[in-house]
Every structure is written in structure tokens, then in C-alpha cells.
Design a protein around this motif. Structure first.
Motif, PDB file in Angstrom:
ATOM      1  N   VAL A  87       0.852  -1.196   0.000  1.00 40.26           N
ATOM      2  CA  VAL A  87       0.000   0.000   0.000  1.00 40.26           C
ATOM      3  C   VAL A  87       0.891   1.249   0.000  1.00 40.26           C
ATOM      4  O   VAL A  87       1.788   1.357   0.843  1.00 40.26           O
ATOM      5  N   TYR A 101       0.494   4.192   1.115  1.00 45.25           N
ATOM      6  CA  TYR A 101       0.481   4.903   2.404  1.00 45.25           C
ATOM      7  C   TYR A 101       1.522   4.296   3.353  1.00 45.25           C
ATOM      8  O   TYR A 101       2.279   5.004   4.022  1.00 45.25           O
ATOM      9  N   MET A 119       1.545  -3.092   4.351  1.00 42.38           N
ATOM     10  CA  MET A 119       0.118  -3.082   3.987  1.00 42.38           C
ATOM     11  C   MET A 119      -0.719  -2.281   4.977  1.00 42.38           C
ATOM     12  O   MET A 119      -1.945  -2.305   4.936  1.00 42.38           O
ATOM     13  N   LYS A 120      -0.042  -1.567   5.833  1.00 39.48           N
ATOM     14  CA  LYS A 120      -0.765  -0.801   6.855  1.00 39.48           C
ATOM     15  C   LYS A 120      -1.510   0.333   6.159  1.00 39.48           C
ATOM     16  O   LYS A 120      -0.888   1.151   5.479  1.00 39.48           O
ATOM     17  N   SER A 121      -2.833   0.362   6.272  1.00 36.56           N
ATOM     18  CA  SER A 121      -3.561   1.427   5.576  1.00 36.56           C
ATOM     19  C   SER A 121      -3.937   2.528   6.554  1.00 36.56           C
ATOM     20  O   SER A 121      -3.794   2.401   7.765  1.00 36.56           O
ATOM     21  N   LYS A 122      -4.440   3.614   6.013  1.00 41.68           N
ATOM     22  CA  LYS A 122      -4.726   4.812   6.777  1.00 41.68           C
ATOM     23  C   LYS A 122      -5.955   4.602   7.678  1.00 41.68           C
ATOM     24  O   LYS A 122      -6.927   3.975   7.267  1.00 41.68           O
TER      25      LYS A 122
END
Length: 606
Positions: A497, A499, A538-541
Motif C-alpha cells: 500500500v 500509504y 500493507m498498513k492502511s490509513k
């Protein structure tokens, strides 16, 4: 027939213009019709040769000029493909040494020339690219003379004829200031200076196999020079190994002669001719193919041993089998054994679990070319870090050393010397080579050079030129420090990701961009610190229903560092692998599970 026949090899360093010169020899000998469309660098026949602009495989061709047939053998200029060179020289009676008018003789030139002089071949020297703005032709000619003298050339070999030429523009001349003309002086010199084979056509037929390739219709095709006697299609023959044992018995089902770029079938060949022969299933390079009456093999050149090995294994990553069509160990094994059949400098050992193979060869470039070729054929592979092959002599551990010649701008010479000394290299010579450049020569352990080339290009701003050549086996020099930085390892599978990658940019340099497929244990970047770091790409907002100005600006990522196959192989550490598929090159840890990795690390330290 031997009267009007000449067999000659062309020796040159990478990029000194050898293949371009052969193009012009074709054009000016009338090998091609006026209206025939031919490719530039016609002798570089496979895709990798065309892309890299280097000759990888030795090839034979022939031209007819004024009633004389000239067989020309194009040799690789790179020592990694040296096994091709050593055998090829036994087919010819003379060599043309092609040298760049600015760079002068280089280490690879020295390697092949040394072999040629040792066989007693008489050289013709052609100083090429005479029209370069930085040409220094007379100095280069003196350097060639010094090189021959240092290689123990005989007086006859030192009295060599020379020409000034431009292969690209198609002229050669005895006048250093000539800037036009044709290659007639070179044709004339080959006919006058290179002796005709002068072999016995009345003795029984014998032939030393020097090149081997496979043909889907004819099977094994052996190329070499007929050393004695005559042969007709369907004559009985047998193959002898170096000790005189019979390898197999058969018939010469096909004889092929070289005409320009084509192999044409012939009914008859005799001593001195360079031919390709089909009809045997087991005979290989350096075997003697002969009339059944012949019991003594022809002496073959010994081949330098492999110095480097890599593990080729089945791709076992979570993304395996999605991009390639050839993924099983059986397919990989068959392909590697087929390669070892035609390339005698490669040695293959199968592991006990049958899932991986140790492939030993001459150098990173040679093995890199093999992996790249397999990748284009649809293979998926896991490749380990290259390791050097040690030897034991009198209870002492010996390792391979290489002569490294570096041409670099004066301002970078200090950095290069310091980096090479860290890698246990010894400085043997340092001298200015004109125009603000320095030529530095080292004797360095092969181990220390693994992975150095990329760093070297960064240190010299891409202007340095490094040439390497196997020198000798010498005593082990102790541990050499490896890569300074750790890596960023993905702890989750999925798609990266942007982000999350934006947040990771502070940690180091990334190898992937947003949307790239990732898995647990895959290396996604280089850590700025020496330790490995597990991260979540893969840490999303966090989504909230608050809005604020400036918070939702588009994320702009720094372009990732995309590695070529050679750079990836050179970059990895001992506990890492390169996953190679037809579409991607990924770096990963050999053990993907983090707990297993820690356990293995503790076991290794204990």
C-alpha cells in the motif's frame, strides 16, 4: 584443397569492435548479395548477445576472397566464457589481435593472447577505431609489443605485422593517417602471413571436437577442424576420450561446412577444413572423432576449473507457479544437464533432496547469462548467493584470485583503492593512463569481488571500467566483511500500500512500489541500519470522519531501486535468495517464517 585455405581466429577485448569488423569482412568479400538485408553485428546471433553487445558463444564463419577460402572464428572477449576460447584456438593457424586505439590491450586480451602464443600461433595486430578523438595508436602498438614480450612470445611472434583500421567504416591500412579505403590490405595480410593448414590428407581421418551444440533434427552437432585424412557422408567413425578409450561407434550422418553465416551440407571434407559433424550421441567436446583404424586421441587443451558455484532450486515462494511455465525440479534438471552438455566450463551436482542443484562455473557473468536465458524460456528458480570454490593443498586452504584492472578518473582512485583493500586486494600497479584517468591493477580474492561491481559504479559516478581475469589459487586470506546494511522484510502477504510505503521511506531505500505483490519473508528494501527489520507494507490509513486541510495530499513515493539479475545476485547475503521468474526478480529470505529464521540463526551461532 589445403593450398587456398586459411583458418584464423579474431581475438579482442569486450567492445573493441571485433563483431563489427567481421560484418565488414562479409560485405567486402561478396558473401552477401547487394540487395540482401543483413543485421548489424550479424555474428551476435542470440538475443542476449544483441542486447548486451558482447560475444558469449564462439562461432565459425567463412568468406571467399580472390579464390582463397578464409575460415574465421569469432571468440568471446570475456574470461567467464574462456572455456570456449581455449578449445577454439586448436582449430586455427593464426590469430588477428584487435586492439582499441585508445584503451590499448586489456586483461581479457591478455588471457586469450597468452593461450594463442603458447600454442605457437603467429599474430597479426590490428589497431582498431583509429578515428577516435582520444586515439593514441603508436603507444598502443608499443603496449601490444610489451604484452607479447611479457607473455614469452618467440622472436618470430614478436616480429608481427600490424595495420591501422576502423571496423565500423570498413577500412584497414598500413598508413596510420588513412581515413578511408577498404579491407583489402587485411585480406592480403591474412593470405600472406597465416600459413595454410598443411595437414596430411592421406592419413586416416581424425578430428578434435571443439564446440558442441544440439539441433532438433540432427541431434548432437560437433564442430572442429579435420586434423588428418578425408571423410565422406556415412563413413564409419568412432569417438575416443583423452585416454584413448572408445566412447561410442557410429557413422557421420551429416557433414556441414560454413559459408558466410550459414551451415551448408557437404558430401566430403579433408584435412584443414573446419566442419560440423552429426551422427554421434555421446561424444562431447575434446573427444577425438576418427576413422575406426585410429587408436591414439589428439591431445586437447586442458580447461581451467570452475571457481564459483550457485545453488539453483525449485521456486518455493508463495507466488510460485503464477508467472512461469517450467517450475518442476525435473524440468530444471533436464535443462541444466542439457546446458552442461554444450558448455564444458559448467559443472552440475544434484543435492540429496533432488530439489536443488549446485551449478559451478567461471564467474558471475557466465552464470547470470545462464539464469537469464532460462528465465526467458519460462523457468522459475530460486538462486542462492554465489560462493567461491576452495581447494585444499598440503593441508592449507586455497582460494581463487583474480587480476583486476580498473580504469578510473583520478578523483575517484583513492576511494577505489580503499574499497579494494578492505576486500583483501593487493595493489600491484598504478599509473596515469592520460586524459585525467588512472589505471590501477590489483590481485584480489574472487570472494571479495562478489557484489562489488554495483558499489564500484556508484563510487566512480558510472565512469569507471573494471576488468577481471582468473589469476591463480593462493592461500586463504581470512574473513571479508560483507554488506554493511540490513534489509526491510515484509511480515505480511498481499499487495503493498503506498500509504505504508511512504511511512517506511524514513527507514531506508525501497525495492518495490505501491501495488506490488508481496509475501511474508520477502525483502522489500534496504534498512538504513546494519540490522534486519520486519515491517508491514500493507498498513492502511485510519479512516475518520474528520477532515483537515493538507492531510489528504497525494502520496509521492521516491522511485524504488530496481535491480537487474546480476545486481540482485551480488546483493544478497548467505541467508537470502533471489526468486527469478519470467516477469519478476524478487529478493527474499531463504527461510520465510520469522520464528524459523530466528531458530536457525540461534543454531548457527551456537
Amino acid at each position: 584443397m589445403s593450398r587456398d585455405l586459411r583458418n584464423v581466429a579474431i581475438i579482442a577485448h569486450v567492445d573493441h569492435g571485433k563483431t563489427t569488423l567481421v560484418d565488414q569482412l562479409f560485405r567486402q568479400s561478396g558473401t552477401f548479395r547487394e540487395n540482401q538485408r543483413i543485421e548489424e553485428r550479424a555474428m551476435d546471433s542470440n538475443d542476449l548477445e544483441k542486447e548486451r553487445g558482447i560475444t558469449i558463444l564462439a562461432k565459425c564463419t567463412s568468406v571467399e576472397k580472390n579464390g582463397t577460402r578464409i575460415n574465421i572464428v569469432d571468440t568471446p572477449g570475456h574470461a567467464d566464457f574462456g572455456a570456449e576460447v581455449e578449445r577454439i584456438l586448436s582449430m586455427v593457424d593464426g590469430v588477428i589481435l584487435l586492439v582499441d586505439s585508445a584503451e590499448g590491450p586489456m586483461p581479457q586480451t591478455k588471457f586469450v593472447t597468452g593461450k594463442a602464443l603458447g600454442l605457437g600461433l603467429r599474430p597479426i595486430v590490428v589497431v582498431n577505431k583509429i578515428d577516435r578523438s582520444d586515439a593514441r595508436p603508436q603507444e598502443v602498438l608499443d603496449e601490444v609489443f610489451d604484452l607479447f614480450a611479457s607473455l614469452d612470445a618467440t622472436d618470430e611472434q614478436l616480429d608481427f605485422p600490424s595495420l591501422w583500421a576502423s571496423g565500423r567504416d570498413g577500412y584497414a591500412s598500413e598508413d596510420e593517417n588513412a581515413r578511408e579505403g577498404d579491407l583489402e590490405p587485411l585480406f592480403k595480410l591474412i593470405v600472406d602471413h597465416v600459413p595454410a593448414p598443411g595437414l596430411d590428407t592421406e592419413a586416416p581421418f581424425s578430428f578434435l571436437a571443439t564446440l558442441l551444440d544440439r539441433d532438433n533434427f540432427m541431434g548432437r552437432v560437433l564442430t572442429g577442424r579435420v586434423q588428418s585424412g578425408k571423410i565422406d557422408v556415412n563413413d564409419p567413425i568412432h569417438a575416443l576420450d583423452g585416454d584413448g578409450n572408445i566412447v561410442e561407434v557410429g557413422r557421420a550422418t551429416k557433414l556441414l561446412s560454413f559459408d558466410g553465416l550459414d551451415r551448408v551440407p557437404v558430401e566430403h571434407a579433408e584435412a584443414g577444413d573446419i566442419i560440423a559433424l552429426a551422427g554421434l550421441e555421446k561424444a562431447t567436446v575434446s573427444n577425438t572423432i576418427a576413422d575406426p583404424a585410429v587408436k591414439e586421441p589428439i591431445e586437447a587443451q586442458p580447461i581451467d576449473p570452475p571457481t564459483l558455484a550457485m545453488q539453483f532450486s525449485v521456486n518455493d515462494s508463495p507466488l510460485a507457479g503464477r508467472e512461469g511455465s517450467k517450475v518442476t525440479s525435473r524440468m530444471i534438471r533436464d535443462r541444466l544437464y542439457r546446458e552442461a552438455e554444450t558448455n564444458v566450463a559448467i559443472r552440475i551436482t544434484e543435492s540429496a533432496d533432488k530439489d536443488s542443484f549446485e551449478v559451478a562455473g567461471r564467474g558471475e557473468l557466465q552464470l547470470g547469462v545462464l539464469i537469464e536465458t532460462m528465465r526467458r524460456e519460462g523457468f522459475e528458480l530460486g538462486i542462492s548467493r554465489p560462493r567461491v570454490l576452495f581447494r585444499e593443498e598440503n593441508g592449507q586452504r586455497m582460494e581463487p584470485f583474480e587480476t583486476v584492472v580498473i580504469d578510473v578518473d583520478d578523483e575517484h582512485s583513492g576511494t577505489v583503492v580503499e574499497k579494494m583493500q578492505r576486500r583483501k586486494a593487493e595493489l600491484t600497479e598504478m599509473r596515469p593512463s592520460g586524459q585525467g584517468k588512472t589505471r590501477i591493477t590489483f590481485s584480489a580474492p574472487s570472494r571479495g569481488l562478489i557484489g562489488y561491481h554495483g558499489e564500484f559504479l556508484s563510487d566512480t559516478r558510472g565512469t569507471g571500467i573494471m576488468n577481471r581475469l582468473f589469476e591463480k589459487y593462493d592461500t586463504y586470506r581470512g574473513p571479508i566483511e560483507g554488506r554493511q546494511n540490513g534489509v526491510l522484510i515484509s511480515m505480511v502477504p498481499g499487495e503493498a500500500v503506498p500509504y505504508a510505503l511512504n511511512a517506511l521511506e524514513d527507514r531506508g531505500e525501497l525495492f518495490i512500489s505501491g501495488g506490488a505483490k508481496i509475501y511474508e519473508g520477502m525483502i522489500i528494501g534496504e534498512n538504513a541500519k546494519p540490522d534486519d527489520l520486519e515491517v508491514n507494507p500493507m498498513k492502511s490509513k485510519q479512516l475518520t470522519n474528520f477532515r483537515s486541510t493538507g492531510k489528504d495530499d497525494a502520496i509521492r513515493l521516491t522511485p524504488p531501486r530496481v535491480m537487474t539479475l546480476e545486481q540482485a545476485i551480488a546483493y544478497i547475503d548467505d541467508d537470502e535468495m533471489v526468486e527469478v521468474t519470467p516477469e519478476n526478480i524478487r529478493l527474499r529470505k531463504a527461510i520465510l517464517d520469522p520464528h524459523e529464521r530466528k531458530r536457525a540463526k540461534r543454531a548457527a551461532q551456537a
